[in-house]
Design an enzyme around this catalytic site. Structure first.
Site, short mmCIF file in Angstrom:
data_model
loop_
_atom_site.label_atom_id
_atom_site.label_comp_id
_atom_site.label_asym_id
_atom_site.label_seq_id
_atom_site.Cartn_x
_atom_site.Cartn_y
_atom_site.Cartn_z
N GLU A 6 37.66 -52.76 7.50
CA GLU A 6 37.87 -51.40 6.99
C GLU A 6 38.69 -50.63 8.01
O GLU A 6 38.45 -50.74 9.21
CB GLU A 6 36.54 -50.62 6.82
N GLU A 38 35.85 -41.66 -4.13
CA GLU A 38 34.59 -42.00 -4.80
C GLU A 38 33.68 -40.76 -4.78
O GLU A 38 33.16 -40.38 -3.73
CB GLU A 38 33.92 -43.17 -4.09
N LYS A 71 29.96 -40.93 -3.30
CA LYS A 71 29.70 -41.50 -1.98
C LYS A 71 28.91 -40.48 -1.15
O LYS A 71 29.29 -39.32 -1.07
CB LYS A 71 31.02 -41.86 -1.30
#
Length: 318
Positions: free
Chosen positions: A240, A288, A291
């Site tokens: 990530e 998102e 989240k």
């Protein structure tokens, strides 16, 4: 098959496109690899025949503990989520745990071993590698990069994990976020250095290497920690890296685009300590809206839920 630059496909939103639409969006943008955070059946079905390589996370700490305690659960997991799709889906790595805390880290290696043994039994251990994803706070003394070492309270876990990775020829997955380093220390870290812009060069007097971006320095701190753990041959995959485009300090479209385009363009060069390709996954494909955490957490996406780009980004040919 699959690329050296991927994008993480998080699903914490109530307005995201279908999994088959998402796979098409990856393909139309030339994104050759994907990370998913659980073995989502619809996503894996959509990936069949796509040519996109994938990292599959086993799930959260409970899933890791179950795999650690139960070899038959690991065999079932591999049967249902790997053998059911391989080779139509190019499964590259299985991530056993994502940024697990010290209280859960004791389960990682037994779970990795059980999943690995299940892959061996299935005849897939040469093709699919087992790893775990660590966050940068597993490393202490990350500046200069050559001082990087696993945190004292984590060495009892990380040293055997590094040995397992070396023995199985698997990489360590590392989540590398210049954004959080910059956000927490903006007086010491120049913004241009954190976002791949020209103007700052940092020399590591211990190694003699010079750095023009924080991302490469952070990755090389992980390599230094692996060396100090006795495993200099273990490769790092950046599982990530991203920068938010809204919602908080230094979170805007310009910084996000500069950072993420810089990460993508940097993949082919590697780092000063490890030149060559550096396989990297940008976080994340979408903003998102469900989240949890800081507002910035909901603004890491390259794309909006309606599939329009948050800002222009270019993936070079794999």
């Amino acid at each position: 098959m699959g690329g050296v630059h991927g994008v993480c496909y998080g699903m914490n939103g109530d307005n995201l496109p279908s999994q088959s639409e998402v796979v098409q969006l990856y393909k139309s943008n030339g994104i050759g690899a994907m990370r998913i955070y659980s073995p989502d059946q619809k996503a894996l079905d959509a990936l069949r025949g796509s040519g996109i390589a994938v990292i599959i996370d086993v799930g959260g700490s409970g899933a890791v503990a179950n795999l650690a305690n139960n070899p038959s659960a690991a065999a079932d997991w591999v049967r249902d989520n790997v053998q059911a799709y391989w080779p139509n889906v190019i499964i590259r790595y299985i991530a056993v745990g994502n940024e697990l805390g010290p209280g859960d880290m004791g389960t990682i290696l037994p779970a990795m071993q059980n999943v690995y043994d299940a892959l061996v039994s299935a005849g897939l251990s040469n093709s699919i590698k087992v790893s775990t994803a660590v966050r940068m706070d597993a490393i202490t003394e990350s500046f200069p990069p050559s001082y990087g070492v696993f945190r004292p309270d984590l060495q009892q876990f990380m040293v055997p994990i590094a040995q397992f990775l070396a023995n199985t020829m698997s990489p360590l997955l590392a989540n590398v976020y210049p954004y959080f380093a910059y956000r927490d220390n903006p007086r010491e870290i120049p913004l241009n250095y954190a976002t791949f812009q020209p103007g700052t060069t940092v020399r590591d007097n211990d190694s003699g290497l010079t750095y023009t971006n924080l991302f490469s320095a952070m990755v090389d701190a992980v390599y230094a920690a692996l060396e100090k753990a006795g495993e200099p041959g273990v490769r790092v995959v950046v599982s990530e890296s991203g920068w938010p485009s809204a919602g908080g300090f230094a979170a805007n479209v310009e910084n996000a685009r500069n950072h993420n385009q810089g990460v993508i363009d940097n993949v082919k060069n590697g780092t000063p300590k490890r030149p060559g390709q550096l396989e990297t996954y940008v976080f994340a494909m979408f903003n998102e809206n469900q989240k949890p955490g800081d507002e910035t957490e909901r603004h890491f996406g390259l794309f909006n839920p309606d599939k329009t780009p948050v800002y222009p980004i270019t993936f070079p040919p794999n």
